[in-house]
Design a protein around this motif. Structure first.
Motif, PDB file in Angstrom:
ATOM      1  N   ARG A  24       0.648  -1.275  -0.444  1.00  0.00           N
ATOM      2  CA  ARG A  24       0.179   0.200  -0.171  1.00  0.00           C
ATOM      3  C   ARG A  24       0.563   1.491   0.382  1.00  0.00           C
ATOM      4  NH1 ARG A  24      -4.160  -0.174   4.589  1.00  0.00           N
ATOM      5  NH2 ARG A  24      -2.171  -0.422   6.090  1.00  0.00           N
ATOM      6  N   ILE A  25       0.263   2.091  -0.411  1.00  0.00           N
ATOM      7  CA  ILE A  25       1.078   3.783  -0.791  1.00  0.00           C
ATOM      8  C   ILE A  25       0.555   4.865  -0.511  1.00  0.00           C
ATOM      9  CG2 ILE A  25       1.133   3.977  -3.225  1.00  0.00           C
ATOM     10  CD1 ILE A  25       3.847   4.985  -3.269  1.00  0.00           C
ATOM     11  N   LYS A  26       0.304   5.994   0.676  1.00  0.00           N
ATOM     12  CA  LYS A  26       0.392   7.429   0.026  1.00  0.00           C
ATOM     13  C   LYS A  26       0.808   7.852  -0.586  1.00  0.00           C
ATOM     14  CE  LYS A  26      -2.925   7.390   4.508  1.00  0.00           C
ATOM     15  NZ  LYS A  26      -2.616   7.899   5.975  1.00  0.00           N
ATOM     16  N   VAL A  27       0.851   8.889  -1.319  1.00  0.00           N
ATOM     17  CA  VAL A  27       1.381   9.933  -1.982  1.00  0.00           C
ATOM     18  C   VAL A  27       0.747  11.413  -1.942  1.00  0.00           C
ATOM     19  CG1 VAL A  27       1.767   8.001  -4.042  1.00  0.00           C
ATOM     20  CG2 VAL A  27      -0.649   9.149  -4.456  1.00  0.00           C
ATOM     21  N   ASP A  28       1.560  12.439  -1.912  1.00  0.00           N
ATOM     22  CA  ASP A  28       1.327  13.379  -2.575  1.00  0.00           C
ATOM     23  C   ASP A  28       1.222  13.895  -3.812  1.00  0.00           C
ATOM     24  OD1 ASP A  28       1.922  14.048   0.759  1.00  0.00           O
ATOM     25  OD2 ASP A  28       3.408  14.526   0.354  1.00  0.00           O
ATOM     26  N   TYR A  29       0.656  14.575  -4.107  1.00  0.00           N
ATOM     27  CA  TYR A  29      -0.172  15.100  -5.178  1.00  0.00           C
ATOM     28  C   TYR A  29      -0.086  16.484  -5.442  1.00  0.00           C
ATOM     29  CZ  TYR A  29      -4.849  14.690  -4.646  1.00  0.00           C
ATOM     30  OH  TYR A  29      -5.962  14.413  -4.412  1.00  0.00           O
ATOM     31  N   SER A  86      -3.007  11.876  -0.463  1.00  0.00           N
ATOM     32  CA  SER A  86      -3.693  10.360  -1.266  1.00  0.00           C
ATOM     33  C   SER A  86      -4.012  10.002   0.852  1.00  0.00           C
ATOM     34  CB  SER A  86      -3.530  10.221  -2.150  1.00  0.00           C
ATOM     35  OG  SER A  86      -2.775   9.057  -2.004  1.00  0.00           O
ATOM     36  N   ASP A  87      -5.213   9.069   0.701  1.00  0.00           N
ATOM     37  CA  ASP A  87      -5.646   7.846   1.115  1.00  0.00           C
ATOM     38  C   ASP A  87      -4.928   6.427   0.608  1.00  0.00           C
ATOM     39  OD1 ASP A  87      -6.149   6.347   3.499  1.00  0.00           O
ATOM     40  OD2 ASP A  87      -8.767   6.923   3.049  1.00  0.00           O
ATOM     41  N   TRP A  88      -4.577   5.892   1.540  1.00  0.00           N
ATOM     42  CA  TRP A  88      -3.651   4.318   1.436  1.00  0.00           C
ATOM     43  C   TRP A  88      -4.523   3.714   0.127  1.00  0.00           C
ATOM     44  CZ3 TRP A  88       0.493   3.351   3.150  1.00  0.00           C
ATOM     45  CH2 TRP A  88       0.965   3.723   4.112  1.00  0.00           C
ATOM     46  N   PHE A  89      -3.426   2.986  -0.412  1.00  0.00           N
ATOM     47  CA  PHE A  89      -4.245   2.761  -2.180  1.00  0.00           C
ATOM     48  C   PHE A  89      -3.278   1.564  -2.624  1.00  0.00           C
ATOM     49  CE2 PHE A  89      -2.295   6.249  -3.684  1.00  0.00           C
ATOM     50  CZ  PHE A  89      -1.448   6.238  -4.726  1.00  0.00           C
ATOM     51  N   THR A  90      -4.265   0.846  -3.018  1.00  0.00           N
ATOM     52  CA  THR A  90      -2.846  -0.204  -3.609  1.00  0.00           C
ATOM     53  C   THR A  90      -2.774  -0.259  -5.044  1.00  0.00           C
ATOM     54  OG1 THR A  90      -4.918  -2.332  -3.965  1.00  0.00           O
ATOM     55  CG2 THR A  90      -3.682  -1.892  -1.969  1.00  0.00           C
ATOM     56  N   VAL A  91      -1.919  -1.055  -5.780  1.00  0.00           N
ATOM     57  CA  VAL A  91      -1.813  -0.911  -6.921  1.00  0.00           C
ATOM     58  C   VAL A  91      -3.304  -1.319  -7.836  1.00  0.00           C
ATOM     59  CG1 VAL A  91      -0.982  -3.443  -8.266  1.00  0.00           C
ATOM     60  CG2 VAL A  91      -0.581  -1.360  -8.971  1.00  0.00           C
ATOM     61  N   SER A  92      -4.391  -2.002  -7.574  1.00  0.00           N
ATOM     62  CA  SER A  92      -5.597  -3.043  -7.710  1.00  0.00           C
ATOM     63  C   SER A  92      -6.871  -1.896  -7.459  1.00  0.00           C
ATOM     64  CB  SER A  92      -5.265  -4.017  -8.363  1.00  0.00           C
ATOM     65  OG  SER A  92      -6.110  -4.564  -6.304  1.00  0.00           O
ATOM     66  N   GLN A  93      -6.236  -1.246  -6.630  1.00  0.00           N
ATOM     67  CA  GLN A  93      -7.964  -0.205  -5.982  1.00  0.00           C
ATOM     68  C   GLN A  93      -7.171   0.731  -4.966  1.00  0.00           C
ATOM     69  OE1 GLN A  93      -9.809  -2.817  -3.686  1.00  0.00           O
ATOM     70  NE2 GLN A  93     -11.857  -1.820  -4.502  1.00  0.00           N
ATOM     71  N   GLY A  94      -8.213   1.625  -5.547  1.00  0.00           N
ATOM     72  CA  GLY A  94      -7.839   3.132  -4.491  1.00  0.00           C
ATOM     73  C   GLY A  94      -9.296   3.844  -4.855  1.00  0.00           C
ATOM     74  N   SER A  95      -9.437   5.551  -4.140  1.00  0.00           N
ATOM     75  CA  SER A  95     -10.338   6.246  -4.337  1.00  0.00           C
ATOM     76  C   SER A  95      -9.294   7.534  -4.126  1.00  0.00           C
ATOM     77  CB  SER A  95     -10.623   6.161  -3.104  1.00  0.00           C
ATOM     78  OG  SER A  95     -10.207   6.346  -1.822  1.00  0.00           O
ATOM     79  N   ARG A 102      -2.189   4.464 -10.188  1.00  0.00           N
ATOM     80  CA  ARG A 102      -1.768   4.136  -9.377  1.00  0.00           C
ATOM     81  C   ARG A 102      -1.031   3.038 -10.009  1.00  0.00           C
ATOM     82  NH1 ARG A 102      -7.479   2.965  -9.288  1.00  0.00           N
ATOM     83  NH2 ARG A 102      -6.798   0.796 -10.276  1.00  0.00           N
ATOM     84  N   ARG A 103      -0.509   3.170 -11.255  1.00  0.00           N
ATOM     85  CA  ARG A 103       0.423   2.476 -11.327  1.00  0.00           C
ATOM     86  C   ARG A 103       2.119   3.244 -11.436  1.00  0.00           C
ATOM     87  NH1 ARG A 103      -3.032   0.947 -15.263  1.00  0.00           N
ATOM     88  NH2 ARG A 103      -2.785   2.459 -17.514  1.00  0.00           N
ATOM     89  N   ALA A 104       1.535   4.262 -12.056  1.00  0.00           N
ATOM     90  CA  ALA A 104       2.419   5.506 -11.605  1.00  0.00           C
ATOM     91  C   ALA A 104       3.027   5.689 -10.071  1.00  0.00           C
ATOM     92  CB  ALA A 104       2.058   7.077 -12.011  1.00  0.00           C
ATOM     93  N   ALA A 105       2.234   5.298  -9.356  1.00  0.00           N
ATOM     94  CA  ALA A 105       2.333   4.923  -7.558  1.00  0.00           C
ATOM     95  C   ALA A 105       3.335   4.336  -7.170  1.00  0.00           C
ATOM     96  CB  ALA A 105       1.118   5.974  -6.668  1.00  0.00           C
ATOM     97  N   PHE A 106       3.449   3.573  -8.209  1.00  0.00           N
ATOM     98  CA  PHE A 106       3.999   1.941  -8.036  1.00  0.00           C
ATOM     99  C   PHE A 106       4.968   2.063  -8.681  1.00  0.00           C
ATOM    100  CE2 PHE A 106       0.242   0.977  -5.701  1.00  0.00           C
ATOM    101  CZ  PHE A 106       0.945   0.326  -4.169  1.00  0.00           C
ATOM    102  N   ALA A 107       5.161   2.628  -9.601  1.00  0.00           N
ATOM    103  CA  ALA A 107       6.976   2.395 -10.654  1.00  0.00           C
ATOM    104  C   ALA A 107       7.945   2.555 -10.369  1.00  0.00           C
ATOM    105  CB  ALA A 107       6.584   3.566 -11.556  1.00  0.00           C
TER     106      ALA A 107
END
Length: 640
Positions: free
Chosen positions: A227-232, A428-437, A446-451
């Protein structure tokens, strides 16, 4: 990796790196400033280039289609694995060949044909009718000009005209048709019995050693998702719209520019009396019908009630019961002679007989509403909305390049781009590569965040395009790696899986042995029934015709109709494993050929169309292959 290079690139090492970068730039990169990287075509077809830009546009469309279908399951590598890139190029080359052929052979699409094609696009309809406003808005949203879009549709229509012309030259013999009809009508008397995949699950005792071994062997199945959180930061037409307040002068100017959109078109209401004429009618018969129409016209002009005349004489079943009333008649709705007459008449006037392919019309124009221009006050809300959107889109287009450059030039943090463009840094809130809000609802984000560079080097992502009106850049703020689930938390799941796999394996073995036993000697229906009884199975009956077999048993139908016909008094056996793990044994008792006499006209027509479609498709593919064989085609693989 990039961080390491920056930290170590000092002194003589830095100069070596600069020189290594400068040499290829001098030999190749500078050249692209004069020629343009996109000017190198991906392919050349008979001297006509297919640009890299065109290729990338089509590839992007295919990528988006995959994203829409697969969502978070989409893997960018699949563009190579699924052969998408090669298929995109193949289609572009084929379309170019077909376009060249249609031009050489003077295929033409008239303006009226093109108009009809565009007016039937579902995306351009509002309440079932073509909307010019929606048409222009959608073209603008997709960065398309009306001229460019219409030219592409004209080209596609010409290719379709060619395709239909080639396909329509296909034919079939009566023998082919009758053979297929007989095969479709073939009847097979079949019974089947099912060994359920879960039949033996409760026979197996699963101990701790089994669970531990399965857990270790399949550890990748029992992981939590990372899981990841990002600033954006985000630049979008929607957010820019909030700060835009068009002036009165701008609203007035936009109204003047788009006045044509706010005209209420002239409308005419008409009634008619149709005296139909058969296309095969003789000249005497046509003259007789014409004279009848003339007589009815005279009665109407002498003051007879038009509605009563329509009910008595009109051959148009849709309007005769309503006194001939056709309601509002708009241009493009009626056949041309009828339309020309209606739009040349005065209110209350009666004209006729007007000839069309349907016969003779006596027409009465019952009312006329002249074209009317809506005032600015009447459409102010719409104009204001359009002005805000127009200015926001223009501002977005101006700022987009700066946004992309800023996040690229300073990949270490979002602050520079945020400050320069006065954009808030959001979280952002927590999200995974397969699901987020929220911002992570989009799979691209999501893919960019896990690159690699964002996740492991903590760099800012390149600008992420979301549709045509939003750009986002993200940077990792928190991360929780995938971790193994405890064996206790998945214990029940593992036990159920082991039991299921063992049961399916046993069912497969038993089913295969039973089929071998059945096939080892000549069998008849009585021996099949004894077998069913001995195995304590239920004998089920399969639909006799393949077309009647339900979809979930389609695989079973394929096996049954692949078996050779049994001899008199004998049966044939087959077996297969269904997708759910069940093993099915089948017994084919009898095959009866279809009878042509039992085929109705609808079935005959359907089979004829199937043959025409099949042969037409094949002929068009052969035609296209011939064009390709005789063409001069060069593919630039490195540009893909």
């Amino acid at each position: 990796m990039l961080t390491a290079i920056r930290e170590r690139a000092t002194g003589w090492i830095a100069w070596v790196i600069v020189i290594l970068i400068t040499i290829p730039f001098a030999l190749w990169g500078i050249n692209s400033y004069f020629q343009g990287a996109n000017e190198i075509p991906v392919a050349t077809v008979n001297g006509t280039e297919i640009s890299n830009y065109t290729y990338q546009q089509e590839l992007s469309a295919q990528r988006q289609a995959l994203i829409d279908r697969l969502g978070g399951d989409f893997d960018p590598a699949s563009l190579d694995n699924l052969g998408v890139k090669s298929r995109v190029l193949e289609n572009l080359v084929n379309n170019q060949l077909l376009t060249q052929f249609t031009i050489d052979q003077n295929f033409r699409i008239s303006d009226d044909q093109l108009k009809e094609i565009i007016r039937t696009f579902p995306a351009f309809l509002e309440d079932g009718k073509f909307s010019q406003t929606r048409y222009l808005e959608l073209l603008n949203a997709n960065r398309l000009s009306a001229q460019g879009f219409e030219q592409s549709q004209r080209q596609n229509a010409a290719i379709n005209q060619l395709r239909e012309g080639v396909a329509d030259s296909s034919f079939f013999t009566e023998m082919e048709r009758d053979q297929l009809l007989v095969l479709n009508e073939q009847s097979r008397s079949t019974q089947y019995a099912v060994l359920k995949a879960n039949k033996f699950e409760e026979e197996f005792d699963i101990d701790d050693a089994d669970i531990q071994g399965y857990y270790e062997k399949n550890s990748d199945r029992y992981q939590t998702e990372s899981r990841i959180k990002v600033d954006y930061i985000e630049l979008s037409v929607a957010s820019l719209s909030d700060s835009i307040a068009p002036s009165e002068e701008e609203i007035n100017a936009l109204y003047e520019e788009t006045k044509g959109r706010y005209k209420q078109a002239e409308s005419r209401k008409a009634s008619h009396i149709l005296i139909s004429v058969d296309q095969s009618a003789s000249e005497d018969q046509k003259q007789s019908r014409f004279e009848l129409a003339g007589d009815i016209l005279n009665q109407a002009n002498d003051g007879e009630d038009f509605a009563a005349l329509a009910e008595q004489y009109s051959d148009d079943p849709g309007s005769s019961q309503n006194g001939g009333d056709l309601g509002v008649v708009a241009r493009g709705q009626m056949v041309k002679p009828f339309e020309d007459a209606v739009f040349a008449m005065r209110e209350g006037e009666i004209q006729g007989p007007i000839e069309s392919q349907f016969g003779y019309h006596i027409i009465k124009l019952t009312s006329l509403s002249a074209e009317r221009q809506q005032t600015l006050d009447q459409v102010r809300d719409q104009i204001l909305q359009d002005a805000v959107k127009f200015q926001a889109e223009n501002l977005f287009a101006e700022l987009a390049e700066s946004f992309k450059n800023l996040v690229f030039e300073d990949p270490d943090n979002l602050t520079t781009a945020a400050d320069e463009m006065d954009l808030p840094i959001q979280s952002s809130d927590w999200f995974t590569v397969s699901q987020g809000s929220g911002v992570a609802e989009d799979a691209t984000v999501r893919r960019a965040a896990f690159a690699e560079d964002v996740l492991n080097e903590n760099l800012v992502s390149p600008a992420i395009e979301i549709g045509f009106d939003k750009l986002v850049a993200v940077q990792k703020s928190e991360y929780k790696a995938a971790r193994p689930k405890s064996i206790e938390s998945v214990r029940g799941e593992i036990i159920a899986t082991i039991k299921s796999e063992k049961s399916q394996a046993k069912v497969l073995q038993i089913g295969s042995d039973l089929l071998t036993s059945l096939e080892s000697s000549v069998q008849n229906k009585a021996s099949w029934e004894r077998f069913i009884e001995q195995q304590n199975l239920d004998a089920l009956t399969l639909a006799n015709k393949k077309s009647e077999i339900p979809a979930h048993l389609a695989m079973l139908g394929d096996v049954v109709f692949a078996l050779s016909a049994p001899k008199q008094g004998e049966v044939r056996f087959g077996g297969l494993v269904l997708d759910n793990g069940d093993y099915v044994l089948v017994s084919l008792e009898k095959v009866e050929q279809g009878e042509l006499a039992s085929v109705d006209d609808s079935q005959r027509t359907m089979v004829q169309q199937q043959l025409l479609d099949r042969d037409g498709f094949g002929m068009f593919n052969q035609f296209r292959a011939l064009l390709r064989k005789n063409a001069d085609i060069t593919i630039s693989e490195q540009q893909l």
